[in-house]
Scaffold this motif. Structure first.
Motif, PDB file in Angstrom:
ATOM      1  N   ARG A   7      50.961  42.599  32.607  1.00 40.16           N
ATOM      2  CA  ARG A   7      52.203  42.234  31.905  1.00 40.16           C
ATOM      3  C   ARG A   7      53.223  41.588  32.838  1.00 40.16           C
ATOM      4  O   ARG A   7      53.999  40.749  32.420  1.00 40.16           O
ATOM      5  CB  ARG A   7      52.790  43.457  31.222  1.00 40.16           C
ATOM      6  N   ARG A   8      53.208  41.972  34.093  1.00 39.06           N
ATOM      7  CA  ARG A   8      54.181  41.419  35.041  1.00 39.06           C
ATOM      8  C   ARG A   8      53.764  40.050  35.583  1.00 39.06           C
ATOM      9  O   ARG A   8      54.581  39.156  35.743  1.00 39.06           O
ATOM     10  CB  ARG A   8      54.385  42.387  36.199  1.00 39.06           C
ATOM     11  N   HIS A   9      52.463  39.884  35.882  1.00 34.96           N
ATOM     12  CA  HIS A   9      51.992  38.675  36.554  1.00 34.96           C
ATOM     13  C   HIS A   9      51.132  37.767  35.683  1.00 34.96           C
ATOM     14  O   HIS A   9      50.854  36.636  36.066  1.00 34.96           O
ATOM     15  CB  HIS A   9      51.215  39.045  37.825  1.00 34.96           C
ATOM     16  N   GLY A  10      50.712  38.255  34.514  1.00 33.50           N
ATOM     17  CA  GLY A  10      49.862  37.459  33.641  1.00 33.50           C
ATOM     18  C   GLY A  10      50.682  36.616  32.678  1.00 33.50           C
ATOM     19  O   GLY A  10      51.905  36.512  32.786  1.00 33.50           O
ATOM     20  N   SER A  11      49.987  36.020  31.737  1.00 33.81           N
ATOM     21  CA  SER A  11      50.648  35.200  30.726  1.00 33.81           C
ATOM     22  C   SER A  11      50.053  35.520  29.364  1.00 33.81           C
ATOM     23  O   SER A  11      48.922  35.982  29.249  1.00 33.81           O
ATOM     24  CB  SER A  11      50.476  33.717  31.037  1.00 33.81           C
TER      25      SER A  11
ATOM     26  N   SER B 262      49.479  40.106  20.727  1.00 31.99           N
ATOM     27  CA  SER B 262      49.548  39.286  21.945  1.00 31.99           C
ATOM     28  C   SER B 262      48.322  39.509  22.799  1.00 31.99           C
ATOM     29  O   SER B 262      47.912  40.651  23.028  1.00 31.99           O
ATOM     30  CB  SER B 262      50.786  39.654  22.770  1.00 31.99           C
ATOM     31  N   LEU B 263      47.738  38.419  23.276  1.00 35.90           N
ATOM     32  CA  LEU B 263      46.613  38.482  24.199  1.00 35.90           C
ATOM     33  C   LEU B 263      47.142  38.064  25.572  1.00 35.90           C
ATOM     34  O   LEU B 263      47.555  36.927  25.766  1.00 35.90           O
ATOM     35  CB  LEU B 263      45.487  37.546  23.765  1.00 35.90           C
ATOM     36  N   TRP B 264      47.164  39.026  26.478  1.00 35.89           N
ATOM     37  CA  TRP B 264      47.626  38.792  27.842  1.00 35.89           C
ATOM     38  C   TRP B 264      46.426  38.505  28.731  1.00 35.89           C
ATOM     39  O   TRP B 264      45.404  39.202  28.649  1.00 35.89           O
ATOM     40  CB  TRP B 264      48.340  40.033  28.374  1.00 35.89           C
ATOM     41  N   LYS B 265      46.551  37.489  29.586  1.00 36.22           N
ATOM     42  CA  LYS B 265      45.476  37.140  30.519  1.00 36.22           C
ATOM     43  C   LYS B 265      46.045  37.065  31.931  1.00 36.22           C
ATOM     44  O   LYS B 265      47.150  36.572  32.135  1.00 36.22           O
ATOM     45  CB  LYS B 265      44.865  35.789  30.167  1.00 36.22           C
ATOM     46  N   LEU B 266      45.257  37.553  32.859  1.00 42.04           N
ATOM     47  CA  LEU B 266      45.602  37.431  34.270  1.00 42.04           C
ATOM     48  C   LEU B 266      44.371  36.901  34.997  1.00 42.04           C
ATOM     49  O   LEU B 266      43.411  37.636  35.231  1.00 42.04           O
ATOM     50  CB  LEU B 266      46.029  38.765  34.859  1.00 42.04           C
ATOM     51  N   PRO B 267      44.360  35.599  35.302  1.00 43.88           N
ATOM     52  CA  PRO B 267      43.196  35.007  35.985  1.00 43.88           C
ATOM     53  C   PRO B 267      43.332  35.110  37.501  1.00 43.88           C
ATOM     54  O   PRO B 267      43.429  34.124  38.201  1.00 43.88           O
ATOM     55  CB  PRO B 267      43.243  33.546  35.510  1.00 43.88           C
TER      56      PRO B 267
ATOM     57  N   PRO C 242      32.234  37.473  46.006  1.00 46.41           N
ATOM     58  CA  PRO C 242      32.406  36.449  47.049  1.00 46.41           C
ATOM     59  C   PRO C 242      31.548  35.214  46.766  1.00 46.41           C
ATOM     60  O   PRO C 242      30.586  35.272  46.017  1.00 46.41           O
ATOM     61  CB  PRO C 242      31.916  37.161  48.312  1.00 46.41           C
ATOM     62  N   ALA C 243      31.904  34.100  47.351  1.00 49.57           N
ATOM     63  CA  ALA C 243      31.151  32.838  47.280  1.00 49.57           C
ATOM     64  C   ALA C 243      31.353  32.098  45.964  1.00 49.57           C
ATOM     65  O   ALA C 243      30.473  31.382  45.511  1.00 49.57           O
ATOM     66  CB  ALA C 243      29.662  33.060  47.551  1.00 49.57           C
ATOM     67  N   GLY C 244      32.494  32.275  45.337  1.00 44.74           N
ATOM     68  CA  GLY C 244      32.790  31.511  44.125  1.00 44.74           C
ATOM     69  C   GLY C 244      32.298  32.186  42.861  1.00 44.74           C
ATOM     70  O   GLY C 244      31.472  33.085  42.907  1.00 44.74           O
ATOM     71  N   HIS C 245      32.842  31.735  41.745  1.00 38.97           N
ATOM     72  CA  HIS C 245      32.466  32.309  40.457  1.00 38.97           C
ATOM     73  C   HIS C 245      32.760  31.301  39.355  1.00 38.97           C
ATOM     74  O   HIS C 245      33.558  30.386  39.526  1.00 38.97           O
ATOM     75  CB  HIS C 245      33.242  33.601  40.197  1.00 38.97           C
ATOM     76  N   THR C 246      32.081  31.494  38.217  1.00 41.42           N
ATOM     77  CA  THR C 246      32.362  30.699  37.031  1.00 41.42           C
ATOM     78  C   THR C 246      32.232  31.591  35.799  1.00 41.42           C
ATOM     79  O   THR C 246      31.503  32.590  35.809  1.00 41.42           O
ATOM     80  CB  THR C 246      31.399  29.503  36.859  1.00 41.42           C
ATOM     81  N   TYR C 247      32.949  31.236  34.750  1.00 38.78           N
ATOM     82  CA  TYR C 247      32.827  31.910  33.466  1.00 38.78           C
ATOM     83  C   TYR C 247      33.522  31.065  32.412  1.00 38.78           C
ATOM     84  O   TYR C 247      34.335  30.198  32.723  1.00 38.78           O
ATOM     85  CB  TYR C 247      33.440  33.322  33.480  1.00 38.78           C
ATOM     86  N   ARG C 248      33.175  31.321  31.158  1.00 38.09           N
ATOM     87  CA  ARG C 248      33.898  30.754  30.017  1.00 38.09           C
ATOM     88  C   ARG C 248      34.370  31.933  29.193  1.00 38.09           C
ATOM     89  O   ARG C 248      33.647  32.910  29.019  1.00 38.09           O
ATOM     90  CB  ARG C 248      32.993  29.871  29.161  1.00 38.09           C
ATOM     91  N   PHE C 249      35.570  31.796  28.654  1.00 36.37           N
ATOM     92  CA  PHE C 249      36.185  32.892  27.909  1.00 36.37           C
ATOM     93  C   PHE C 249      36.647  32.385  26.551  1.00 36.37           C
ATOM     94  O   PHE C 249      37.259  31.328  26.456  1.00 36.37           O
ATOM     95  CB  PHE C 249      37.391  33.426  28.700  1.00 36.37           C
ATOM     96  N   SER C 250      36.324  33.123  25.495  1.00 36.46           N
ATOM     97  CA  SER C 250      36.862  32.807  24.177  1.00 36.46           C
ATOM     98  C   SER C 250      37.202  34.115  23.482  1.00 36.46           C
ATOM     99  O   SER C 250      36.595  35.155  23.744  1.00 36.46           O
ATOM    100  CB  SER C 250      35.868  31.994  23.343  1.00 36.46           C
TER     101      SER C 250
ATOM    102  N   ALA D 201      41.527  36.426  40.794  1.00 33.68           N
ATOM    103  CA  ALA D 201      40.245  36.891  41.346  1.00 33.68           C
ATOM    104  C   ALA D 201      39.286  37.291  40.236  1.00 33.68           C
ATOM    105  O   ALA D 201      38.613  38.310  40.296  1.00 33.68           O
ATOM    106  CB  ALA D 201      40.454  38.034  42.331  1.00 33.68           C
ATOM    107  N   GLY D 202      39.236  36.476  39.189  1.00 35.67           N
ATOM    108  CA  GLY D 202      38.426  36.762  38.015  1.00 35.67           C
ATOM    109  C   GLY D 202      39.317  36.650  36.794  1.00 35.67           C
ATOM    110  O   GLY D 202      40.139  35.743  36.696  1.00 35.67           O
ATOM    111  N   LEU D 203      39.206  37.597  35.870  1.00 37.72           N
ATOM    112  CA  LEU D 203      40.017  37.569  34.664  1.00 37.72           C
ATOM    113  C   LEU D 203      40.195  38.989  34.136  1.00 37.72           C
ATOM    114  O   LEU D 203      39.224  39.745  34.028  1.00 37.72           O
ATOM    115  CB  LEU D 203      39.336  36.714  33.593  1.00 37.72           C
ATOM    116  N   THR D 204      41.434  39.336  33.809  1.00 36.16           N
ATOM    117  CA  THR D 204      41.746  40.608  33.161  1.00 36.16           C
ATOM    118  C   THR D 204      42.394  40.276  31.832  1.00 36.16           C
ATOM    119  O   THR D 204      43.286  39.423  31.765  1.00 36.16           O
ATOM    120  CB  THR D 204      42.700  41.457  34.020  1.00 36.16           C
ATOM    121  N   VAL D 205      41.972  40.950  30.760  1.00 37.63           N
ATOM    122  CA  VAL D 205      42.488  40.688  29.422  1.00 37.63           C
ATOM    123  C   VAL D 205      42.995  41.990  28.802  1.00 37.63           C
ATOM    124  O   VAL D 205      42.294  43.004  28.794  1.00 37.63           O
ATOM    125  CB  VAL D 205      41.410  40.050  28.512  1.00 37.63           C
ATOM    126  N   TYR D 206      44.229  41.911  28.309  1.00 44.23           N
ATOM    127  CA  TYR D 206      44.882  43.039  27.648  1.00 44.23           C
ATOM    128  C   TYR D 206      45.404  42.554  26.297  1.00 44.23           C
ATOM    129  O   TYR D 206      46.032  41.496  26.221  1.00 44.23           O
ATOM    130  CB  TYR D 206      46.048  43.548  28.506  1.00 44.23           C
TER     131      TYR D 206
END
Length: 123
Positions: free
Chosen positions: A16-20, A29-34, A99-107, A36-41
């Motif tokens: 809530r403080r650093h996400g959007s 409301s769907l909060w996302k914090l990308p 480590p070494a990069g990451h990829t994902y798609r989110f819907s 070092a990955g992705l957190t969804v609240y």
């Protein structure tokens, strides 16, 4: 040892403080914090239950708190469908980058439901 509730509350406060807010509609409301990955609240400030469907695909070097599955070609994915009661929130998942990069798609998709107070259909 730290209680799981304290960890959850700290993660939610951080999101809530650093996400959007990725989307906001009808008190949901769907909060996302990308970070070092992705957190969804998801926060449901409405007076109705809301169903939230989430899909993570094309996972590479990502660890997901809810676990992942593999399709017939070996591609990793995570699908979830949750019902969030009125005036509640839910930490839907944490996807942590390796480590070494990451990829994902989110819907995601919200489906407000006209349910009774215990989650059953109101008639």
């Amino acid at each position: 040892e730290i209680a799981p509730e304290m960890v959850r509350d700290a993660i939610v406060a951080h999101v809530r403080r650093h996400g959007s807010v990725g989307s906001h509609s009808q008190g949901i409301s769907l909060w996302k914090l990308p970070q070092a990955g992705l957190t969804v609240y998801v926060e449901n400030a409405s007076m109705n239950y809301v169903e939230v469907s989430v899909e993570l695909t094309d996972l590479f070097n990502v660890t997901v708190s809810r676990g992942v599955q593999a399709d017939s070609t070996g591609q990793l994915f995570m699908k979830s469908r949750d019902s969030i009661p009125p005036r509640h929130g839910m930490l839907v998942f944490v996807a942590a980058a390796m480590p070494a990069g990451h990829t994902y798609r989110f819907s995601s998709r919200f489906t407000p439901r006209m349910d009774g107070p215990n989650g059953g259909s109101a008639h």
